[in-house]
Design an enzyme around this catalytic site. Structure first.
Site: not given
Ligand code: GLC
Ligand code: CA
Length: 539
Positions: A199, A241, A315-316, A98
């Site tokens: 991310d 992402e 995980h979100d 990640d």
């Molecule tokens: C992304 C991650 C999340 C995190 C955010 C800030 O959305 O998936 O879990 O809190 O970025 O890094």
């Protein structure tokens, strides 16, 4: 498109904190993951996307990194990480790291230095602005609530944080910052990782003064530079992402000719049960019609100029079987239907830990049980705005990120076999019924549906390369589509409902490839569909 290994791969996401504890401190760790590689091999996956394992004060569970080249104490050591990479390789499993480089932790040495004053050589690694009329520079908001600007008393300036104030945003305009990122990426590439999940990568081109956050003007320039300076020379998977992606934007990221990323995570389908223009907490019922429209759009729009990633969970996000399936009466049927529907699409599927055994949302009853910073901030923010506790807890129950983060349910011993100590986050009380051991013992379990889906994908190029076509004139709850490659044609039918339904077609079934209800033969003229029935047939 030139075939690459990740076109036909299935990826499994591990949230290390909650996967397997090996030393009884209640926190999952790298040794724990190593001890479960055999299980992942049985499932059949090709790569693990590992949520962050780097050094971190854990304000946002590892998404706030204080050292990109070292491992969080609770998770183990860099030697453990090397061992994970080499042990996984024995099973032909790659490790995808990640990459969290939109921001660092406020405990990262760069930020500690930067705070020392305006002329510190790291000052410009972050984004600082003077107050405007004694107040914040502008209206930018943090995703975790409140202003995105935090005042630093010492220098009299504000710094930008699009997430918590402990996650200051890096200044990507600064060439030195980019060079640091290339260096740390190369550090991991040299270790032999299989790629990166990036991310919130669509935020790195932000223009704070114009309140532009996602898809800023230099975003693609930076990604092309990243590709050239780091992973471009390696045969790795990269997935960004990108909450703000449309199909046209996704093509900019993933068209191989542009030399940026392999694919992106887009979230259009995932936002369909959220009220327009509101926050994720403001729920509305999912309309299957909309889900079909959005998925079909993404399946066809990218064509040969991009690649889809396929997912229901991470995980979100809340657990899909609780969210869009039925985690009670039709737990197994609906979990399998969702799996079949997704895994027969064109793109690279991602499975989030526990999804393959039908893990469900956690039934929280009070804010004391909540760990997640996003849910907690929202709770207090909305309380102050006058929302009722009951209302807020309903939203957290439905959408809170802890739903995905409760410990993996391995067996029916204490703490579901996750730890011999006290788990950092409560175990879902349904672990006696829902666990890996039970799934492995039952040939009809959800696990074996996932295993079969992975195997069928490996054996049939039509799933990876075939064209997609939505079947339009069905009953609303029936999600049906064709896949087609050369002379081969498959039909996928899913009843997205707990009521019976009917699907009718003149197609003749040559072979039932798989189904979540036992049936060896299917007649498609006026086929009655049971609750959440789903099947794949060759026609
Ligand atoms: C992304 C991650 C999340 C995190 C955010 C800030 O959305 O998936 O879990 O809190 O970025 O890094
Ligand atoms: Ca541990």
């Amino acid at each position: 498109m030139d075939p690459r290994w990740w076109h036909t791969a299935v990826i499994y996401q591990i949230y290390p904190r909650s996967f397997q504890d090996s030393n009884g401190d209640g926190i999952g760790d790298i040794k724990g993951i190593i001890s479960r590689l055999d299980y992942l091999h049985t499932l059949g996956i090709n790569a693990i996307w590992l949520s962050p394992v780097y050094k971190s004060p854990n304000v946002d569970n590892g998404y706030d990194i204080s050292d990109y080249r070292d491992i969080m104490d609770e998770f183990g050591s860099i030697e453990d990480m090397d061992e994970l990479i080499s042990e996984a390789a024995k099973y032909d499993i790659k490790i995808i790291m990640d990459l969290v480089v939109n921001h660092t932790s406020d405990q990262h040495p760069w930020f500690i230095e930067a705070k020392k004053g305006k002329d510190n050589k790291y000052r410009d690694y972050y984004i600082w602005r003077n107050p405007v009329d004694g107040n914040v520079p502008n209206n930018l908001r943090s995703s975790f609530g409140g202003s995105a600007w935090e005042f630093d008393k010492y220098s009299g300036q504000y710094y930008l944080h699009l997430f918590s104030k402990h996650q200051p945003d890096l200044n990507w305009e600064n060439e030195k910052v980019r060079q640091e990122v290339w260096d740390l990426m190369n550090f991991w590439l040299e270790k032999g990782v299989g790629g990166f999940r990036m991310d919130v990568i669509d935020l790195i081109g932000k223009v704070p003064d114009e309140e532009i956050t996602s898809n800023g003007p230099k975003l693609h320039e930076y990604l092309q530079e990243m590709n050239r300076k780091t992973f471009g020379k390696y045969d790795v998977l990269t997935v960004g992402e990108t909450w703000g992606a449309t199909p046209d934007i996704a093509k900019l990221f993933s068209n191989p000719e542009r030399k940026e990323l392999s694919m992106v995570f887009q979230f259009e389908h995932i936002c369909l049960d959220q009220q327009e223009g509101m926050e994720k907490w403001d729920l509305k019922p999912l309309q299957i019609k909309e889900l079909k429209r959005v998925i079909a759009k993404w399946q066809t729009a990218l064509g040969k100029k991009g690649w889809n990633s396929l997912f229901w969970n991470n995980h979100d996000l809340p657990r899909i079987v609780s969210r869009w399936g039925n985690d009670k009466q039709y737990h197994s049927e609906s979990a399998k239907m969702l799996a079949i529907l997704l895994h027969m699409l064109r793109g690279t599927p991602y499975i989030y830990q526990g999804e393959e055994i039908g893990m469900t949302n956690y039934p929280i009853s009070s804010i004391e049980e909540v760990d997640d910073i996003e849910s907690r901030n929202m709770y207090y923010e909305r309380l102050a705005k006058g929302y009722s506790k009951r209302e807020i807890l309903e939203s957290i129950k439905a959408k809170g990120r802890d739903n995905a983060r409760t410990p993996m349910q391995w067996d029916d011993t204490e703490n579901a076999g996750f730890t011999k100590g006290t788990p950092w986050l409560h175990v879902n009380p349904n672990y006696h019924q829902i666990n890996v051991k039970k799934n492995l013992e039952n040939p009809n379990s959800i696990f074996y549906t996932y295993q079969q889906l992975i195997r069928v994908r490996k054996e049939n190029p039509i799933i990876t390369w075939g064209d997609f076509q939505l079947i339009e004139n069905t009953e609303e709850e029936v999600f049906a589509y064709y896949r087609k490659l050369g002379n081969e044609k498959w039909l996928i039918v899913a009843n997205f409902s707990e009521s019976e339904s009917v699907f009718s077609s003149e197609d003749v079934v040559k072979k039932v490839i798989m189904s979540n209800y036992k049936q060896n033969n299917i007649n498609l003229s006026n086929k009655r569909l049971k609750p959440y029935e789903a099947f794949v047939v060759r026609i």
